[in-house]
Design a protein around this motif. Structure first.
Motif, PDB file in Angstrom:
ATOM      1  N   GLY A   1      -4.284 -10.724  18.359  1.00 25.69           N
ATOM      2  CA  GLY A   1      -4.980 -11.774  19.090  1.00 25.69           C
ATOM      3  C   GLY A   1      -6.346 -12.173  18.573  1.00 25.69           C
ATOM      4  O   GLY A   1      -7.024 -12.977  19.197  1.00 25.69           O
ATOM      5  N   ASN A   2      -6.763 -11.654  17.428  1.00 32.99           N
ATOM      6  CA  ASN A   2      -8.076 -11.986  16.878  1.00 32.99           C
ATOM      7  C   ASN A   2      -7.870 -12.777  15.589  1.00 32.99           C
ATOM      8  O   ASN A   2      -7.681 -12.210  14.514  1.00 32.99           O
ATOM      9  N   GLU A   3      -7.901 -14.109  15.681  1.00 27.36           N
ATOM     10  CA  GLU A   3      -7.575 -14.939  14.535  1.00 27.36           C
ATOM     11  C   GLU A   3      -8.555 -14.776  13.385  1.00 27.36           C
ATOM     12  O   GLU A   3      -8.158 -14.657  12.220  1.00 27.36           O
ATOM     13  N   ALA A   4      -9.858 -14.743  13.681  1.00 30.52           N
ATOM     14  CA  ALA A   4     -10.859 -14.632  12.622  1.00 30.52           C
ATOM     15  C   ALA A   4     -10.692 -13.319  11.864  1.00 30.52           C
ATOM     16  O   ALA A   4     -10.775 -13.286  10.627  1.00 30.52           O
ATOM     17  N   LEU A   5     -10.477 -12.245  12.601  1.00 31.57           N
ATOM     18  CA  LEU A   5     -10.260 -10.941  11.969  1.00 31.57           C
ATOM     19  C   LEU A   5      -9.025 -10.960  11.086  1.00 31.57           C
ATOM     20  O   LEU A   5      -9.033 -10.454   9.956  1.00 31.57           O
ATOM     21  N   CYS A   6      -7.950 -11.587  11.582  1.00 33.86           N
ATOM     22  CA  CYS A   6      -6.694 -11.614  10.831  1.00 33.86           C
ATOM     23  C   CYS A   6      -6.804 -12.448   9.558  1.00 33.86           C
ATOM     24  O   CYS A   6      -6.285 -12.070   8.505  1.00 33.86           O
ATOM     25  N   VAL A   7      -7.469 -13.588   9.640  1.00 31.77           N
ATOM     26  CA  VAL A   7      -7.645 -14.435   8.457  1.00 31.77           C
ATOM     27  C   VAL A   7      -8.394 -13.682   7.365  1.00 31.77           C
ATOM     28  O   VAL A   7      -8.016 -13.692   6.188  1.00 31.77           O
ATOM     29  N   ALA A   8      -9.464 -12.987   7.762  1.00 31.08           N
ATOM     30  CA  ALA A   8     -10.249 -12.222   6.789  1.00 31.08           C
ATOM     31  C   ALA A   8      -9.436 -11.071   6.211  1.00 31.08           C
ATOM     32  O   ALA A   8      -9.475 -10.801   5.003  1.00 31.08           O
ATOM     33  N   ALA A   9      -8.694 -10.384   7.059  1.00 35.67           N
ATOM     34  CA  ALA A   9      -7.908  -9.234   6.604  1.00 35.67           C
ATOM     35  C   ALA A   9      -6.807  -9.663   5.640  1.00 35.67           C
ATOM     36  O   ALA A   9      -6.554  -8.989   4.629  1.00 35.67           O
ATOM     37  N   CYS A  10      -6.160 -10.782   5.921  1.00 37.61           N
ATOM     38  CA  CYS A  10      -5.078 -11.246   5.043  1.00 37.61           C
ATOM     39  C   CYS A  10      -5.613 -11.748   3.704  1.00 37.61           C
ATOM     40  O   CYS A  10      -4.991 -11.547   2.662  1.00 37.61           O
ATOM     41  N   ARG A  11      -6.774 -12.398   3.732  1.00 38.21           N
ATOM     42  CA  ARG A  11      -7.396 -12.817   2.473  1.00 38.21           C
ATOM     43  C   ARG A  11      -7.769 -11.595   1.641  1.00 38.21           C
ATOM     44  O   ARG A  11      -7.559 -11.566   0.425  1.00 38.21           O
ATOM     45  N   CYS A  12      -8.305 -10.588   2.303  1.00 38.34           N
ATOM     46  CA  CYS A  12      -8.665  -9.343   1.620  1.00 38.34           C
ATOM     47  C   CYS A  12      -7.434  -8.650   1.042  1.00 38.34           C
ATOM     48  O   CYS A  12      -7.466  -8.127  -0.076  1.00 38.34           O
ATOM     49  N   THR A  13      -6.325  -8.672   1.789  1.00 39.65           N
ATOM     50  CA  THR A  13      -5.086  -8.046   1.308  1.00 39.65           C
ATOM     51  C   THR A  13      -4.587  -8.734   0.050  1.00 39.65           C
ATOM     52  O   THR A  13      -4.197  -8.075  -0.928  1.00 39.65           O
ATOM     53  N   LEU A  14      -4.605 -10.059   0.047  1.00 42.62           N
ATOM     54  CA  LEU A  14      -4.159 -10.803  -1.129  1.00 42.62           C
ATOM     55  C   LEU A  14      -5.052 -10.504  -2.333  1.00 42.62           C
ATOM     56  O   LEU A  14      -4.547 -10.303  -3.448  1.00 42.62           O
ATOM     57  N   ASP A  15      -6.350 -10.461  -2.107  1.00 42.32           N
ATOM     58  CA  ASP A  15      -7.270 -10.132  -3.202  1.00 42.32           C
ATOM     59  C   ASP A  15      -6.967  -8.750  -3.762  1.00 42.32           C
ATOM     60  O   ASP A  15      -7.004  -8.533  -4.986  1.00 42.32           O
ATOM     61  N   GLY A  16      -6.659  -7.809  -2.871  1.00 38.79           N
ATOM     62  CA  GLY A  16      -6.336  -6.452  -3.324  1.00 38.79           C
ATOM     63  C   GLY A  16      -5.055  -6.411  -4.135  1.00 38.79           C
ATOM     64  O   GLY A  16      -4.971  -5.723  -5.157  1.00 38.79           O
TER      65      GLY A  16
END
Length: 333
Positions: A278-293
């Protein structure tokens, strides 16, 4: 819907210059334009040109529902206008056959385009079934159509059951289909909208509104264009999405080299994550970080080639968990 169609085909009501209601054609034309906008947006999202959640965002879902409801209401209005004096059986069965064959074509076409997510019971299937159910109500008093509409509109709230799960009963809308579909418009609650259209037509015919509506011509360029689309909505429905889908698909092949795969991964990852926590901002950042990793460890391309590889899946999940705990980081230790 989604995707969402249409009463227009062979409605049984003559064209404007032959006594057809111009306002009815105009309303159907507006619905056609709205449908094309929705489908084009869906295509752009499907091919990751945009990050709009056309299939799941509340605003887009409301837009799709309003389009489908408007078409089905217009089905009921046209049925009543065409048959309230007497049921014109030849016209009805001709229209019914045309819509049924068109629905079958949609199912076959989407099977080749989307595989298991093909349209099993979409808007045209619903229009055919709704027309059969609503037809007798064109010869009955208004109250009967209203009661029947309320009955079917509320069915999912009190009659849903696991008994109706699976594909055999998917047309009812009272269970859970075995497979997802790119367009699903079952009897309940949608036939209720058609019956509501029958009731609306009866109410208008019995009021002082009918004569002013008959006088409306919409003779301007936009009005004539929308009325033309309203009179030809079935072929427009059948042709517009293959054309739009093909156009966007062609751009993916011939257009600039955009990293749509990465965008698609981030969008779908963020949508799934947001649904879970339920936290969109957190999820967007986490998914961008995952892709970078994934890219920094040189496993992004192998993952695209072998998405079911258990080792790659495990590492992706590890990166995702680490990013979710510390979103916004550029690297993962």
């Amino acid at each position: 819907m989604t995707q969402p169609s249409i009463n227009s085909p062979s409605s049984g009501v003559p064209s404007t210059h032959e006594g057809r209601l111009a306002v009815l054609d105009l309303a159907r034309g507006v619905a056609i334009v709205a449908m094309a906008i929705y489908h084009f947006s869906w295509d752009l999202s499907w091919f990751a040109f945009v990050d709009w959640d056309v299939g799941g965002a509340p605003g887009w879902r409301a837009f799709a529902v309003s389009i489908a409801a408007s078409f089905l209401i217009l089905v009921g209005v046209s049925l009543d206008l065409a048959h309230h004096k007497e049921i014109r059986w030849r016209s009805f069965w001709k229209r019914f056959a045309l819509i049924t064959v068109s629905a079958a074509c949609v199912s076959i076409g989407t099977y080749f385009a989307f595989g298991d997510s093909f349209v099993r019971f979409g808007i045209l299937h619903c229009i055919a079934l709704s027309s059969l159910i609503a037809l007798p109500f064109t010869r009955l008093p208004l109250l009967y159509a209203l009661v029947a509409s309320a009955f079917i509109l509320t069915l999912p709230h009190w009659a849903s059951s696991s008994v109706f799960d699976g594909d055999i009963w998917l047309w009812t809308g009272l269970g859970t289909p075995a497979m997802p579909s790119v367009d699903y418009v079952p009897l309940a609650p949608w036939t209720g909208a058609t019956l509501l259209g029958v009731a609306l037509s009866k109410a208008i015919r019995q009021s002082a509104l009918m004569e002013p509506l008959k006088q409306m011509e919409f003779g301007g360029l936009a009005g004539r264009a929308l009325r033309w689309m309203g009179r030809h909505s079935l072929p427009i429905y059948l042709l517009h999405q293959p054309l739009l889908y093909g156009l966007v698909w062609s751009v993916t092949l011939l257009g600039p080299n955009m990293d749509r795969t990465s965008r698609s991964f981030q969008t779908k990852c963020a949508q799934s994550c947001t649904t879970s926590i339920g936290n969109e901002a957190l999820c967007v950042a986490a998914c961008r970080c995952t892709l970078d990793g994934l890219k920094s460890e040189n496993i992004w391309e192998p993952l695209l080639s072998s998405p079911q590889d258990p080792d790659l899946q495990t590492r992706m999940n590890q990166l995702y968990s680490a990013c979710l705990a510390a979103p916004g980081t550029d690297t993962i230790d």
